[in-house]
Design a protein around this motif. Sequence first.
Motif, mmCIF file in Angstrom:
data_model
loop_
_atom_site.group_PDB
_atom_site.id
_atom_site.type_symbol
_atom_site.label_atom_id
_atom_site.label_comp_id
_atom_site.label_asym_id
_atom_site.label_seq_id
_atom_site.Cartn_x
_atom_site.Cartn_y
_atom_site.Cartn_z
ATOM 1 N N ASN A 82 0.944 -1.184 -0.001
ATOM 2 C CA ASN A 82 0.065 -0.070 0.050
ATOM 3 C C ASN A 82 0.998 1.117 -0.067
ATOM 4 O OD1 ASN A 82 -1.591 2.162 0.879
ATOM 5 N ND2 ASN A 82 -3.304 0.455 1.500
ATOM 6 N N TYR A 83 0.786 2.006 -1.055
ATOM 7 C CA TYR A 83 1.520 3.376 -1.130
ATOM 8 C C TYR A 83 0.985 4.562 -0.801
ATOM 9 C CZ TYR A 83 4.650 0.254 -4.135
ATOM 10 O OH TYR A 83 5.272 -0.672 -4.356
ATOM 11 N N GLY A 84 -0.450 4.465 -0.147
ATOM 12 C CA GLY A 84 -1.209 5.535 0.026
ATOM 13 C C GLY A 84 -0.764 6.340 1.354
ATOM 14 N N THR A 85 -1.742 6.842 2.078
ATOM 15 C CA THR A 85 -1.541 7.634 3.270
ATOM 16 C C THR A 85 -0.933 6.884 4.386
ATOM 17 O OG1 THR A 85 -3.926 7.480 3.855
ATOM 18 C CG2 THR A 85 -3.101 9.513 2.568
ATOM 19 N N ASP A 86 -1.239 5.500 4.226
ATOM 20 C CA ASP A 86 -0.695 4.657 5.328
ATOM 21 C C ASP A 86 -0.106 3.415 4.737
ATOM 22 O OD1 ASP A 86 -0.806 3.231 7.625
ATOM 23 O OD2 ASP A 86 -2.684 2.169 7.359
ATOM 24 N N PRO A 87 1.197 3.929 4.400
ATOM 25 C CA PRO A 87 2.002 2.770 3.517
ATOM 26 C C PRO A 87 2.357 1.870 4.470
ATOM 27 C CG PRO A 87 3.398 4.781 4.454
ATOM 28 C CD PRO A 87 1.930 5.036 4.555
ATOM 29 N N HIS A 88 2.282 0.635 3.905
ATOM 30 C CA HIS A 88 2.850 -0.762 4.421
ATOM 31 C C HIS A 88 2.720 -1.893 3.584
ATOM 32 C CE1 HIS A 88 -1.782 -0.779 4.513
ATOM 33 N NE2 HIS A 88 -1.581 -2.043 4.514
ATOM 34 N N GLN A 124 -0.379 -2.408 14.326
ATOM 35 C CA GLN A 124 -1.756 -3.362 13.888
ATOM 36 C C GLN A 124 -1.572 -4.873 13.958
ATOM 37 O OE1 GLN A 124 -4.302 -1.789 10.831
ATOM 38 N NE2 GLN A 124 -3.502 0.425 10.943
ATOM 39 N N ASN A 125 -0.242 -5.322 14.369
ATOM 40 C CA ASN A 125 -0.246 -6.646 14.455
ATOM 41 C C ASN A 125 -0.381 -7.141 15.830
ATOM 42 O OD1 ASN A 125 0.874 -6.858 11.775
ATOM 43 N ND2 ASN A 125 3.075 -6.277 12.564
ATOM 44 N N GLU A 126 -0.937 -8.248 16.028
ATOM 45 C CA GLU A 126 -1.092 -8.752 17.329
ATOM 46 C C GLU A 126 -0.332 -10.379 17.147
ATOM 47 O OE1 GLU A 126 -4.356 -8.766 19.706
ATOM 48 O OE2 GLU A 126 -5.098 -7.006 18.798
ATOM 49 N N TYR A 127 0.505 -10.784 18.222
ATOM 50 C CA TYR A 127 1.233 -12.147 18.148
ATOM 51 C C TYR A 127 0.686 -12.812 19.114
ATOM 52 C CZ TYR A 127 4.351 -9.043 15.375
ATOM 53 O OH TYR A 127 4.987 -8.099 14.353
ATOM 54 N N LEU A 128 0.405 -14.049 18.621
ATOM 55 C CA LEU A 128 -0.205 -15.006 19.423
ATOM 56 C C LEU A 128 0.964 -16.196 19.736
ATOM 57 C CD1 LEU A 128 -3.773 -15.555 17.925
ATOM 58 C CD2 LEU A 128 -2.999 -14.063 19.682
ATOM 59 N N ARG A 209 -7.034 -6.124 9.164
ATOM 60 C CA ARG A 209 -7.203 -5.297 8.046
ATOM 61 C C ARG A 209 -8.441 -4.405 8.044
ATOM 62 N NH1 ARG A 209 -10.387 -6.835 3.421
ATOM 63 N NH2 ARG A 209 -11.286 -8.627 4.447
ATOM 64 N N ASN A 210 -8.220 -3.386 7.448
ATOM 65 C CA ASN A 210 -9.437 -2.625 7.104
ATOM 66 C C ASN A 210 -10.405 -2.803 5.962
ATOM 67 O OD1 ASN A 210 -8.494 -0.480 9.497
ATOM 68 N ND2 ASN A 210 -6.940 0.265 7.783
ATOM 69 N N THR A 211 -11.517 -2.969 6.205
ATOM 70 C CA THR A 211 -12.530 -3.216 5.235
ATOM 71 C C THR A 211 -13.384 -2.258 4.618
ATOM 72 O OG1 THR A 211 -14.447 -3.489 6.806
ATOM 73 C CG2 THR A 211 -12.839 -5.168 6.649
ATOM 74 N N GLY A 212 -13.377 -1.015 5.168
ATOM 75 C CA GLY A 212 -14.073 0.173 4.455
ATOM 76 C C GLY A 212 -15.417 0.165 5.162
ATOM 77 N N GLU A 213 -15.892 -0.756 6.120
ATOM 78 C CA GLU A 213 -17.021 -0.743 6.459
ATOM 79 C C GLU A 213 -17.315 0.148 7.542
ATOM 80 O OE1 GLU A 213 -19.640 -2.317 4.861
ATOM 81 O OE2 GLU A 213 -18.442 -3.269 3.395
ATOM 82 N N THR A 214 -18.440 0.443 8.178
ATOM 83 C CA THR A 214 -18.701 1.274 9.526
ATOM 84 C C THR A 214 -18.408 0.340 10.837
ATOM 85 O OG1 THR A 214 -21.041 0.414 9.431
ATOM 86 C CG2 THR A 214 -20.285 2.757 8.310
ATOM 87 N N GLN A 215 -18.093 1.121 11.635
ATOM 88 C CA GLN A 215 -17.536 0.330 13.170
ATOM 89 C C GLN A 215 -19.130 -0.507 13.445
ATOM 90 O OE1 GLN A 215 -16.318 3.281 15.770
ATOM 91 N NE2 GLN A 215 -14.304 3.359 14.822
ATOM 92 N N PRO A 216 -18.895 -1.607 14.014
ATOM 93 C CA PRO A 216 -17.643 -2.325 14.408
ATOM 94 C C PRO A 216 -17.137 -3.384 13.333
ATOM 95 C CG PRO A 216 -19.380 -3.412 15.467
ATOM 96 C CD PRO A 216 -20.135 -2.542 14.477
ATOM 97 N N VAL A 220 -11.124 -6.637 10.224
ATOM 98 C CA VAL A 220 -11.314 -8.220 10.272
ATOM 99 C C VAL A 220 -9.609 -8.656 10.463
ATOM 100 C CG1 VAL A 220 -13.391 -8.398 9.446
ATOM 101 C CG2 VAL A 220 -11.234 -8.240 7.810
ATOM 102 N N PRO A 221 -9.606 -9.658 11.447
ATOM 103 C CA PRO A 221 -8.248 -10.229 11.823
ATOM 104 C C PRO A 221 -7.882 -11.188 10.550
ATOM 105 C CG PRO A 221 -9.784 -11.284 13.235
ATOM 106 C CD PRO A 221 -10.536 -10.061 12.505
ATOM 107 N N GLU A 222 -6.714 -11.151 10.034
ATOM 108 C CA GLU A 222 -6.108 -12.110 9.170
ATOM 109 C C GLU A 222 -4.599 -12.644 9.597
ATOM 110 O OE1 GLU A 222 -6.368 -10.668 4.962
ATOM 111 O OE2 GLU A 222 -8.694 -10.840 4.999
#
Length: 329
Positions: A82-88, A124-128, A209-216, A220-222
């Motif tokens: 992703n090269y946008g405003t939130d590059p990752h 935004q990572n979580e480690y299990l 991962r951001n879905t673009g939907e409204t909260q909540p 979604v976790p991936e």
Amino acid sequence: MDSPTCSLSLLTLIILTIISTLSASFARTPCRTSCGKIPINYPFGIDDGCGSPYYRHLLVCSESGNLDLRTPSGRYPVRTINYGTDPHILIIDPFMWNCHDGDNFRSTRAFSLDASTHLSLSPQNEYLFFNCSGTDVIIEPKPVFCERFPERCDSSCDSSSYLCRHLPECGSVVGAMMSGSCCSYYPKATESLRLLLSHCASYTSVYWRNTGETQPYDQVPEYGVRVDFDVPVTTRCLQCQDMTKGGGTCGFDIHSQDFLCLCGKGNVTTYCDDQSGSEHRRVGVIAGTVSAASAAGVLGIGAGIWYLRKVRATAPVTCGVQSNENRLF
């Protein structure tokens, strides 16, 4: 057909082949802009000399179009950039545990990054972690533990985390069954991740991962690892990319790592349409592709002339008939 005519025909064929090769080399764009379906833009590059030197040799594109991120802990398939405003960058670690492994907690190596490359693990990572040693790791429900020991809150591995109860692709029932052997921990550094893993059977990374939907339902976790990166933009790079000034590509000299504006006809230190006579233009320095082809062309033409002189100096032979005297190899 006599020998000089045969030799001239052969020399013409050699020269035409060389010219065709050179034309194809010069017609290439300075840098590849994609690998498979993944776009490759500044600050990254898959050809040496393209993009920013901070990210040199990090992305590797295979002949089949698969893109990998190279880190000190290995090479990892890239899912998206992703090269946008939130590059990752989103990568996949095939060695990490996922729900399809079930109770097979196979050993893995801790994911790590080179801090000098302007890459960082995303918050935004979580480690299990799974099947950790209770004598070496603090495994407690985080809210309760933090209330009792606020100064040690960051060092605990949360056994009541949402993801331990709702593992991606597992469903809430399976997640609840595994919650006793699962805990969530976010490392402050790669070393702390590696240290915790040394006391646990296995681990995995989950990003939101951001879905673009409204909260909540907006996240979604991936499974995967999100890696954040900086975009080091300079005035010279902006001028180079300006379409009114030639629309070049930001790159660097592969020897000095100084900035270069990569253009279709050569490389400059300013921008492609700069008419300054003091600018030193060098044709084809990217990854040695065009410059190597140019050198090969000069050598090839020289070899062709040498061959013609040699053939004329020998006894005539029949064109197209190979013998020990006129064979090329």
